[in-house]
Motif scaffolding. Structure first.
Motif, PDB file in Angstrom:
ATOM      1  N   ASN A  87      37.229  46.037  50.638  1.00 29.90           N
ATOM      2  CA  ASN A  87      36.675  46.384  49.332  1.00 29.90           C
ATOM      3  C   ASN A  87      36.498  45.149  48.453  1.00 29.90           C
ATOM      4  OD1 ASN A  87      36.642  49.187  49.845  1.00 29.90           O
ATOM      5  ND2 ASN A  87      38.811  49.356  49.274  1.00 29.90           N
ATOM      6  N   THR A  88      35.686  45.298  47.419  1.00 32.09           N
ATOM      7  CA  THR A  88      35.536  44.260  46.405  1.00 32.09           C
ATOM      8  C   THR A  88      36.877  44.043  45.698  1.00 32.09           C
ATOM      9  OG1 THR A  88      33.231  44.910  46.079  1.00 32.09           O
ATOM     10  CG2 THR A  88      34.258  43.612  44.322  1.00 32.09           C
ATOM     11  N   ALA A  89      37.213  42.794  45.442  1.00 33.04           N
ATOM     12  CA  ALA A  89      38.498  42.466  44.809  1.00 33.04           C
ATOM     13  C   ALA A  89      38.566  42.985  43.373  1.00 33.04           C
ATOM     14  CB  ALA A  89      38.703  40.955  44.814  1.00 33.04           C
ATOM     15  N   LEU A  90      39.793  43.324  42.946  1.00 30.14           N
ATOM     16  CA  LEU A  90      40.054  43.780  41.580  1.00 30.14           C
ATOM     17  C   LEU A  90      41.166  42.937  40.963  1.00 30.14           C
ATOM     18  CD1 LEU A  90      40.225  47.650  42.200  1.00 30.14           C
ATOM     19  CD2 LEU A  90      38.188  46.271  41.700  1.00 30.14           C
ATOM     20  N   ALA A  91      41.096  42.750  39.656  1.00 29.02           N
ATOM     21  CA  ALA A  91      42.161  42.053  38.926  1.00 29.02           C
ATOM     22  C   ALA A  91      42.426  42.801  37.630  1.00 29.02           C
ATOM     23  CB  ALA A  91      41.771  40.612  38.630  1.00 29.02           C
ATOM     24  N   PHE A  92      43.676  43.177  37.406  1.00 26.48           N
ATOM     25  CA  PHE A  92      44.073  43.838  36.163  1.00 26.48           C
ATOM     26  C   PHE A  92      44.738  42.801  35.262  1.00 26.48           C
ATOM     27  CE2 PHE A  92      43.472  47.270  39.063  1.00 26.48           C
ATOM     28  CZ  PHE A  92      43.030  48.333  38.287  1.00 26.48           C
ATOM     29  N   VAL A  93      44.324  42.790  34.001  1.00 27.45           N
ATOM     30  CA  VAL A  93      44.734  41.741  33.074  1.00 27.45           C
ATOM     31  C   VAL A  93      45.431  42.358  31.865  1.00 27.45           C
ATOM     32  CG1 VAL A  93      43.940  39.743  31.759  1.00 27.45           C
ATOM     33  CG2 VAL A  93      42.639  40.497  33.765  1.00 27.45           C
ATOM     34  N   SER A  94      46.485  41.692  31.398  1.00 28.46           N
ATOM     35  CA  SER A  94      47.076  42.049  30.104  1.00 28.46           C
ATOM     36  C   SER A  94      46.901  40.854  29.173  1.00 28.46           C
ATOM     37  CB  SER A  94      48.562  42.405  30.243  1.00 28.46           C
ATOM     38  OG  SER A  94      49.306  41.301  30.710  1.00 28.46           O
ATOM     39  N   LEU A  95      46.665  41.145  27.885  1.00 26.51           N
ATOM     40  CA  LEU A  95      46.414  40.106  26.887  1.00 26.51           C
ATOM     41  C   LEU A  95      47.542  40.040  25.878  1.00 26.51           C
ATOM     42  CD1 LEU A  95      42.646  40.671  26.009  1.00 26.51           C
ATOM     43  CD2 LEU A  95      43.598  38.853  27.426  1.00 26.51           C
ATOM     44  N   ARG A  96      48.078  38.818  25.679  1.00 28.10           N
ATOM     45  CA  ARG A  96      49.034  38.618  24.588  1.00 28.10           C
ATOM     46  C   ARG A  96      48.267  38.555  23.275  1.00 28.10           C
ATOM     47  NH1 ARG A  96      51.310  34.341  28.049  1.00 28.10           N
ATOM     48  NH2 ARG A  96      50.644  32.814  26.481  1.00 28.10           N
ATOM     49  N   GLU A  97      48.971  38.538  22.172  1.00 28.45           N
ATOM     50  CA  GLU A  97      48.326  38.511  20.862  1.00 28.45           C
ATOM     51  C   GLU A  97      47.455  37.273  20.673  1.00 28.45           C
ATOM     52  OE1 GLU A  97      48.016  40.747  18.704  1.00 28.45           O
ATOM     53  OE2 GLU A  97      49.479  42.225  19.397  1.00 28.45           O
ATOM     54  N   ASP A  98      47.812  36.153  21.347  1.00 26.74           N
ATOM     55  CA  ASP A  98      47.032  34.922  21.212  1.00 26.74           C
ATOM     56  C   ASP A  98      45.853  34.869  22.173  1.00 26.74           C
ATOM     57  OD1 ASP A  98      48.342  34.559  23.615  1.00 26.74           O
ATOM     58  OD2 ASP A  98      49.351  32.695  23.049  1.00 26.74           O
ATOM     59  N   GLY A  99      45.647  35.946  22.944  1.00 28.46           N
ATOM     60  CA  GLY A  99      44.519  36.002  23.860  1.00 28.46           C
ATOM     61  C   GLY A  99      44.814  35.485  25.252  1.00 28.46           C
ATOM     62  N   GLU A 100      46.000  34.920  25.459  1.00 29.15           N
ATOM     63  CA  GLU A 100      46.378  34.454  26.802  1.00 29.15           C
ATOM     64  C   GLU A 100      46.670  35.655  27.700  1.00 29.15           C
ATOM     65  OE1 GLU A 100      46.166  31.553  28.101  1.00 29.15           O
ATOM     66  OE2 GLU A 100      45.553  30.547  26.261  1.00 29.15           O
ATOM     67  N   ARG A 101      46.674  35.411  29.047  1.00 35.82           N
ATOM     68  CA  ARG A 101      46.638  36.535  29.980  1.00 35.82           C
ATOM     69  C   ARG A 101      47.748  36.500  31.030  1.00 35.82           C
ATOM     70  NH1 ARG A 101      41.754  33.804  32.168  1.00 35.82           N
ATOM     71  NH2 ARG A 101      43.047  32.152  31.347  1.00 35.82           N
ATOM     72  N   ASP A 102      48.007  37.683  31.572  1.00 37.55           N
ATOM     73  CA  ASP A 102      48.786  37.848  32.794  1.00 37.55           C
ATOM     74  C   ASP A 102      47.935  38.675  33.746  1.00 37.55           C
ATOM     75  OD1 ASP A 102      51.213  36.521  32.093  1.00 37.55           O
ATOM     76  OD2 ASP A 102      51.639  38.198  30.741  1.00 37.55           O
ATOM     77  N   PHE A 103      48.086  38.431  35.059  1.00 39.40           N
ATOM     78  CA  PHE A 103      47.208  39.052  36.046  1.00 39.40           C
ATOM     79  C   PHE A 103      47.982  39.841  37.095  1.00 39.40           C
ATOM     80  CE2 PHE A 103      44.938  35.344  34.511  1.00 39.40           C
ATOM     81  CZ  PHE A 103      43.631  35.791  34.380  1.00 39.40           C
ATOM     82  N   VAL A 248      37.856  28.828  16.247  1.00 39.92           N
ATOM     83  CA  VAL A 248      37.358  30.207  16.219  1.00 39.92           C
ATOM     84  C   VAL A 248      38.548  31.155  16.338  1.00 39.92           C
ATOM     85  CG1 VAL A 248      35.099  29.678  17.220  1.00 39.92           C
ATOM     86  CG2 VAL A 248      37.025  30.232  18.734  1.00 39.92           C
ATOM     87  N   LYS A 249      38.341  32.401  15.988  1.00 41.59           N
ATOM     88  CA  LYS A 249      39.362  33.416  16.214  1.00 41.59           C
ATOM     89  C   LYS A 249      39.310  33.810  17.681  1.00 41.59           C
ATOM     90  CE  LYS A 249      40.945  38.024  14.897  1.00 41.59           C
ATOM     91  NZ  LYS A 249      40.667  39.241  14.079  1.00 41.59           N
ATOM     92  N   VAL A 250      40.405  33.605  18.396  1.00 43.61           N
ATOM     93  CA  VAL A 250      40.436  33.860  19.842  1.00 43.61           C
ATOM     94  C   VAL A 250      40.665  35.335  20.111  1.00 43.61           C
ATOM     95  CG1 VAL A 250      41.607  33.357  22.007  1.00 43.61           C
ATOM     96  CG2 VAL A 250      41.255  31.532  20.328  1.00 43.61           C
ATOM     97  N   GLU A 251      39.718  35.928  20.804  1.00 44.41           N
ATOM     98  CA  GLU A 251      39.823  37.325  21.195  1.00 44.41           C
ATOM     99  C   GLU A 251      40.373  37.450  22.614  1.00 44.41           C
ATOM    100  OE1 GLU A 251      39.767  41.371  20.921  1.00 44.41           O
ATOM    101  OE2 GLU A 251      39.277  39.978  19.299  1.00 44.41           O
ATOM    102  N   ASP A 252      39.888  36.578  23.515  1.00 45.52           N
ATOM    103  CA  ASP A 252      40.252  36.679  24.931  1.00 45.52           C
ATOM    104  C   ASP A 252      39.929  35.348  25.591  1.00 45.52           C
ATOM    105  OD1 ASP A 252      40.590  37.295  27.608  1.00 45.52           O
ATOM    106  OD2 ASP A 252      39.037  38.827  27.681  1.00 45.52           O
ATOM    107  N   THR A 253      40.929  34.709  26.197  1.00 43.13           N
ATOM    108  CA  THR A 253      40.702  33.401  26.821  1.00 43.13           C
ATOM    109  C   THR A 253      40.135  33.500  28.235  1.00 43.13           C
ATOM    110  OG1 THR A 253      42.993  33.333  27.610  1.00 43.13           O
ATOM    111  CG2 THR A 253      42.524  32.288  25.485  1.00 43.13           C
ATOM    112  N   THR A 254      39.907  34.724  28.712  1.00 42.81           N
ATOM    113  CA  THR A 254      39.312  34.897  30.048  1.00 42.81           C
ATOM    114  C   THR A 254      37.973  34.167  30.118  1.00 42.81           C
ATOM    115  OG1 THR A 254      40.314  37.081  30.244  1.00 42.81           O
ATOM    116  CG2 THR A 254      38.537  36.572  31.771  1.00 42.81           C
ATOM    117  N   GLY A 255      37.825  33.293  31.092  1.00 44.31           N
ATOM    118  CA  GLY A 255      36.564  32.596  31.291  1.00 44.31           C
ATOM    119  C   GLY A 255      36.362  31.363  30.437  1.00 44.31           C
ATOM    120  N   ALA A 256      37.370  30.965  29.649  1.00 45.87           N
ATOM    121  CA  ALA A 256      37.204  29.795  28.777  1.00 45.87           C
ATOM    122  C   ALA A 256      36.916  28.535  29.595  1.00 45.87           C
ATOM    123  CB  ALA A 256      38.450  29.596  27.922  1.00 45.87           C
ATOM    124  N   GLY A 257      37.793  28.262  30.551  1.00 48.11           N
ATOM    125  CA  GLY A 257      37.594  27.075  31.385  1.00 48.11           C
ATOM    126  C   GLY A 257      36.368  27.176  32.261  1.00 48.11           C
TER     127      GLY A 257
END
Length: 327
Positions: A87-103, A248-257
């Motif tokens: 199957n196609t890969a899946l990733a579930f993400v949680s966001l901290r208040e600063d927009g940083e992530r856990d996977f 800027v106001k950070v909403e989500d750092t996903t994809g920043a780099g």
């Protein structure tokens, strides 16, 4: 215009609709296509560049969604293959208040891991193109051999090679196996993009300057060092150029780099800057490249998701013009 070729995983990110909750406590998710190689090539094409994706998707609804969104952006998906074996890969993400992530990844195996070396086509690699890859797909699976074949064709045809280690330790058996895979691939890259969170882990060196110098091995001509809200550095054997980021106001750092390096590769291809010319770029040109990429990254983190948050070239230029004084 030459093209950027991105090889590796394409997956579905499930982005939480609430910040500040652990993954187990998230009530709802937003489904968006992701995966670093896909994000990078999406940034290239959203900005107006030419981009090709090399990957494999499952014959499922998630694969359909990725392919649909990639085609809307104008990504060349001729070499995006489909399989019923995984199957196609899946990733579930949680966001901290600063927009940083856990996977949390569902990829054991996933369709992208089954891309094989005999499915890489030499004619896709043309002089002046740039091949981009990350470390997530350097695991013990057919896709690692596909990467090796792609790099082989790139080197044979005068194609530049860009490498972003993009460390995701949950996908590895051990930290050491991840580090070894990165160090093994490093000498084949012409451009290395690395973050401040990855530098010591990869090099084993605490001193930042020494650690960055240690990355110049094999074919490496330039190191792009990103430091989050502190900006970025472009380093060659001749010089080091720094550029501040935009506030800027950070909403989500996903994809920043991913958006940052995608923007940089877009600019190199759009301006016909060949890999062999990297050491001849002057400081003003490098500052221009970094400023634009910082603008792309800033706009990307101000929205949720990665591909959906990517700006157009016009949006980036307007943003930079309006925010010159914040640098």
């Amino acid at each position: 215009m030459s093209k950027v070729i991105s090889i590796g995983e394409a997956l579905i990110d499930f982005i939480p609709q609430q910040k500040g909750k652990t993954l187990k406590d998230v009530d709802g998710f937003l489904r968006v296509p992701g995966g670093a190689p896909l994000n990078v090539i999406a940034a290239v094409c959203k900005l107006g560049g030419r981009g090709m994706l090399l990957t494999k998707l499952g014959v499922d609804a998630f694969g359909d969604k990725i392919l649909e969104d990639a085609n809307i952006l104008g990504i060349d998906t001729l070499r995006v293959l489909r399989t019923k074996e995984a199957n196609t890969a899946l990733a579930f993400v949680s966001l901290r208040e600063d927009g940083e992530r856990d996977f949390s990844f569902y990829r054991n195996p996933s369709a992208d891991m089954l891309l094989s070396e005999d499915e890489i086509n030499k004619e896709d690699f043309e002089y002046g193109d740039i091949l981009h890859f990350c470390s997530v797909s350097l695991i013990d699976a057919p896709i690692k051999n596909a990467h090796e074949k792609a790099i082989e064709y790139a080197k044979a045809n005068g194609v530049g090679v860009s490498f972003d280690p993009h460390i995701r330790l949950p996908l590895w058996d051990s930290e050491e196996s991840c580090r070894e895979a990165v160090l093994e691939s490093l000498p084949y890259a012409d451009i290395v993009k690395i973050s401040d969170e990855e530098l010591e882990f990869i090099t084993g060196i605490k001193d930042e300057e020494k650690a960055l110098k240690s990355l110049f091995v094999g074919d490496v001509k330039a190191v792009v060092y990103t430091t989050g809200s502190k900006g970025a550095k472009f380093i060659t054997t001749n010089l080091c150029v720094e550029s501040d980021t935009f506030e800027v106001k950070v909403e989500d750092t996903t994809g920043a780099g991913d958006s940052f390096i995608g923007s940089l590769l877009y600019q190199l291809s759009a301006n016909s800057i060949k890999i062999e010319d990297l050491n001849r770029l002057d400081k003003e040109k490098i500052k221009e490249l970094l400023k634009f990429s910082n603008g792309v990254a800033a706009l990307t983190v101000s929205k949720k998701g990665a591909m959906a948050a990517l700006p157009t070239r016009g949006e980036v230029e307007d943003f930079i013009n309006k925010n010159q004084n914040t640098l």
